[in-house]
Design a protein around this motif. Structure first.
Motif, PDB file in Angstrom:
ATOM      1  N   ALA A 136      14.981  11.758  -1.503  1.00 32.32           N
ATOM      2  CA  ALA A 136      14.743  12.935  -0.296  1.00 32.32           C
ATOM      3  C   ALA A 136      13.251  12.598   0.198  1.00 32.32           C
ATOM      4  N   LEU A 137      12.317  12.297  -0.522  1.00 36.54           N
ATOM      5  CA  LEU A 137      10.843  11.952  -0.187  1.00 36.54           C
ATOM      6  C   LEU A 137      10.901  10.868   0.745  1.00 36.54           C
ATOM      7  N   ILE A 138      11.778   9.751   0.495  1.00 36.38           N
ATOM      8  CA  ILE A 138      11.574   8.484   1.279  1.00 36.38           C
ATOM      9  C   ILE A 138      12.196   8.765   2.582  1.00 36.38           C
ATOM     10  N   SER A 191      13.311   3.011   6.065  1.00 39.51           N
ATOM     11  CA  SER A 191      14.543   2.441   5.589  1.00 39.51           C
ATOM     12  C   SER A 191      14.967   2.139   4.196  1.00 39.51           C
ATOM     13  N   GLY A 192      13.943   2.474   3.435  1.00 34.81           N
ATOM     14  CA  GLY A 192      14.375   2.412   1.874  1.00 34.81           C
ATOM     15  C   GLY A 192      15.041   3.682   1.280  1.00 34.81           C
ATOM     16  N   ALA A 193      15.297   4.618   2.292  1.00 34.55           N
ATOM     17  CA  ALA A 193      15.905   5.818   1.900  1.00 34.55           C
ATOM     18  C   ALA A 193      17.520   5.536   1.659  1.00 34.55           C
ATOM     19  N   THR A 200      -2.777   4.760  -1.478  1.00 36.51           N
ATOM     20  CA  THR A 200      -3.546   5.944  -1.508  1.00 36.51           C
ATOM     21  C   THR A 200      -2.814   7.142  -0.858  1.00 36.51           C
ATOM     22  N   LYS A 201      -1.406   6.945  -0.349  1.00 36.97           N
ATOM     23  CA  LYS A 201      -0.721   7.962   0.154  1.00 36.97           C
ATOM     24  C   LYS A 201       0.032   8.773  -1.087  1.00 36.97           C
ATOM     25  N   PRO A 202      -0.028  10.142  -0.984  1.00 38.72           N
ATOM     26  CA  PRO A 202       0.671  10.913  -1.959  1.00 38.72           C
ATOM     27  C   PRO A 202       1.796  10.628  -2.180  1.00 38.72           C
ATOM     28  N   VAL A 203       2.723  10.603  -1.263  1.00 34.11           N
ATOM     29  CA  VAL A 203       4.232  10.238  -1.345  1.00 34.11           C
ATOM     30  C   VAL A 203       4.351   8.820  -2.022  1.00 34.11           C
ATOM     31  N   SER A 204       3.494   7.682  -1.687  1.00 33.64           N
ATOM     32  CA  SER A 204       3.925   6.598  -2.481  1.00 33.64           C
ATOM     33  C   SER A 204       3.551   6.463  -3.848  1.00 33.64           C
ATOM     34  N   GLY A 205       2.320   7.588  -4.117  1.00 38.21           N
ATOM     35  CA  GLY A 205       2.065   7.522  -5.791  1.00 38.21           C
ATOM     36  C   GLY A 205       3.164   8.347  -6.620  1.00 38.21           C
ATOM     37  N   VAL A 206       3.600   9.212  -5.849  1.00 42.49           N
ATOM     38  CA  VAL A 206       4.727  10.117  -6.472  1.00 42.49           C
ATOM     39  C   VAL A 206       6.180   9.122  -6.586  1.00 42.49           C
ATOM     40  N   LYS A 266       0.845  -1.150   0.064  1.00 41.66           N
ATOM     41  CA  LYS A 266      -0.003   0.062  -0.089  1.00 41.66           C
ATOM     42  C   LYS A 266       0.774   1.191   0.045  1.00 41.66           C
ATOM     43  N   THR A 267       2.035   0.962   0.572  1.00 42.16           N
ATOM     44  CA  THR A 267       2.635   2.459   0.733  1.00 42.16           C
ATOM     45  C   THR A 267       3.868   2.483  -0.156  1.00 42.16           C
ATOM     46  N   GLN A 268       4.435   1.101  -0.074  1.00 36.12           N
ATOM     47  CA  GLN A 268       5.746   0.873  -1.136  1.00 36.12           C
ATOM     48  C   GLN A 268       6.986   1.556  -0.098  1.00 36.12           C
TER      49      GLN A 268
END
Length: 616
Positions: free
Chosen positions: A407-409, A415-417, A571-577, A29-31
């Motif tokens: 930067a978004l992550i 931990s994906g950053a 559903t989260k905007p950051v995940s969509g980006v 859902k969030t990736q």
């Protein structure tokens, strides 16, 4: 045998210590992955990070030790890990992870922990889900309030294959069944050696799904427990990954191959007709023209012989894109060969990404060579300038997008950053290895004798109606890109599922076959369109040949958008980006790859046909 498992070849004796490692928490859902200990799970005495390769770091893997320790072929029941008291913050974090459908990933003897799930459409068929869910949501009987429950009891099943000659055994499977149970005990809590009334091996009382679940609330005590059962298996150690990678839908992949082959056969028929009939007739006709009047009345593709090799607009940019495409093609081809031969096993986490990254860097030699050769053919003289563009343009665009996404992550504390040290290592590979190799290849390519064309260009270019040029370009992009995309779109579905739905993907044999068919399709569709345009006396084939097959990337991105809205639950905007950002990178790379394949095929075709006719 999986190559990445070679270090685990030694068999285990009865009672040998087994240590479970924990990996990241993942969600479709969030990736956004998170480390295991970002939640209030029972920690070991000292948390130790396992050594990770570059690919693992880029994938967001964070492998650490855990308190789950047991002995080979010695079952355990109701082993208490620890007792935790939740507070407002930790309870909220658990609830958020349950709402976002996060799963816990673990590893034993290099095998990932899986939850076996029976398939309703096939009898005795099982699919394996990566990891187990952090918890679940539900309601107490007679209540309408939705509660969050944590999976605090794990029933592990370790499958092993016993050596027929000795008492040694090897681990061939690692499965789990999670439970949520509100543990009870008599008296006051003393330590982890307490006897529980809800789970007692002495009373032969095991945890079942009928137990009262453990609700997540502030100031609630949670007792974490686990069972371990050992099960002998007929699966041999060398084949232990086959169970995880078994394809229940291989017919779909065969359909993908057949579908792609039909497209190739159709295009091959058209190319054969052009080459064997039309071209042969044209060449014979042109070579038989004897009188000056006949020569002046020539029509078709021979009419533009004086302009067909005229350097195109933005020829420098074309050289850069062709050189980058050669680099990308070399990386993909070598990766596919090694993967199809079994050298990039899924047991070697991050191995595929690491291999692709290093191959990309070392293929810079061919990138510089290809761009310099084309640049010299265009009578260019500033080879260092074109080399700098080749070395920096494509990587800089990809790195810029990747940096913004990272930067978004990082802002989400995931931990994906990619850590600063890893980012520095990537830049070092780029500047320290790739750039020098591009310059080396460019120097070699530029100092070789130039490619001599079969014809000379006219001093004054022929004028082509601007409207006709744009119509031909639009037609090539809209129609030419469909067929290459049609070759890969079925296999693309499984690739996207493996990336965004965290499913196993190890069918590189099918993928390699599709890749070969893609190469043939891009080459043939570009040759067909090039021939038709030349017959219409339109000699602007350089960029059009690149865009004809390269436009398939547009359809890939549109399909990615369709997949996002129909198959994913983000559903989260950051995940969509993040999704569209990474798919933009993939589509751009696909454009460079397919565009270069089409251009090289058209370049070979054009030189071939104009070298076979007599030009006065």
């Amino acid at each position: 045998m999986a190559c990445g498992d070679a270090s685990k070849l030694s068999a285990l004796v009865l009672g040998a210590e087994l240590r479970v490692k924990v990996n990241k928490l993942t969600s479709t859902k969030t990736q956004l992955p998170y480390s295991y200990y970002s939640l209030q799970y029972c920690p070991p005495e000292h948390i130790v990070d396992s050594a990770e390769n570059l690919g693992e770091v880029l994938r967001g893997d964070r492998i650490e030790n855990s308190p789950y320790v047991f002995q080979m072929r010695e079952p355990l029941q109701c082993k208490i890990l620890c007792r935790m008291t939740l507070n407002t913050k930790t309870a909220k974090e658990f609830k958020e992870k349950i709402d976002d459908d996060y799963r816990v990933n673990m590893i034993l003897d290099n095998l990932p922990l899986v939850v076996p799930i029976g398939r309703s459409d096939q009898e005795n068929a099982v699919v394996y889900q990566h990891g187990f869910h952090v918890g679940l949501k539900g309601q107490y009987a007679g209540s309408e309030d939705l509660k969050h429950f944590i999976h605090n009891h794990l029933t592990f099943t370790v499958k092993y294959h016993k050596d027929s000659q000795s008492d040694l055994a090897r681990i061939v499977g690692f499965e789990v069944k999670p439970f949520s149970v509100e543990h009870q005990f008599d008296g006051e809590w003393k330590n982890e050696n307490m006897r529980l009334t809800t789970c007692d091996p002495h009373a032969r009382r095991a945890v079942t799904s009928s137990e009262s679940p453990q609700v997540i609330e502030d100031k609630k005590d949670v007792i974490f427990t686990y069972d371990v059962a050992f099960e002998e298996s007929d699966v041999k150690w060398a084949s232990r990954w086959d169970t995880y990678l078994l394809m229940a839908d291989d017919q779909i992949h065969w359909f993908s191959i057949v579908n792609s082959l039909m497209i190739v056969l159709f295009l091959s028929g058209m190319v054969a007709m052009i080459m064997l009939r039309t071209l042969y007739r044209d060449i014979s006709k042109y070579n038989q023209l004897e009188t000056q009047e006949e020569a002046q009345e020539e029509t078709g593709w021979k009419l533009v012989h004086g302009d067909v090799f005229r350097p195109p607009t933005n020829s420098d940019l074309l050289c850069v894109y062709v050189g980058t495409g050669v680099q990308f093609f070399g990386m993909i081809l070598v990766t596919m060969i090694f993967a199809a031969l079994g050298f990039l096993s899924p047991s070697n986490r991050g191995g595929l990404m690491t291999a692709m990254l290093f191959l990309w860097v070392f293929m810079g030699l061919f990138s510089g060579y290809a761009s310099a050769r084309l640049y010299k053919m265009f009578k260019g003289t500033e080879w260092k300038k074109i080399t700098l563009k080749t070395a920096f343009m494509f990587p800089a665009i990809i790195f810029s997008i990747f940096f913004v996404l990272n930067a978004l992550i990082w802002g989400e504390k995931s931990s994906g950053a990619v850590p600063f040290g890893t980012m520095f290592a990537l830049v070092l590979l780029w500047f320290g290895i790739s750039v020098p190799l591009v310059f080396t290849g460019s120097y070699i390519g530029f100092n070789k004798p130039a490619i001599e064309d079969s014809v000379k260009t006219n001093k004054i270019p022929r004028q082509i109606p601007e409207q006709a040029w744009y119509m031909n370009l639009v037609f090539s992009i809209l129609i030419g890109g469909v067929l290459p995309f049609g070759v890969v779109f079925i296999e693309l579905f499984f690739i996207l599922a493996s990336i965004w739905l965290h499913q196993f993907y190890y069918i590189f044999g099918f993928l390699f076959a599709v890749f070969i068919i893609l190469i043939v399709t891009c080459a043939e569709i570009t040759i067909v369109f090039c021939y038709f345009h030349l017959c219409n006396e339109d000699y602007h084939w350089w960029w059009r040949s690149y865009l004809t097959s390269g436009s398939s990337a547009l359809y890939l991105f549109l399909y990615a958008a369709f997949y996002f809205f129909t198959k994913l639950d983000i559903t989260k905007p950051v995940s969509g980006v993040l999704y569209f950002g990474y798919m933009l990178i993939a589509s751009y790379a696909f454009f460079v790859l397919t565009g270069t394949i089409g251009f090289c095929a058209c370049f070979w075709f054009t030189r071939l046909i104009y070298s076979t006719v007599k030009i006065d």
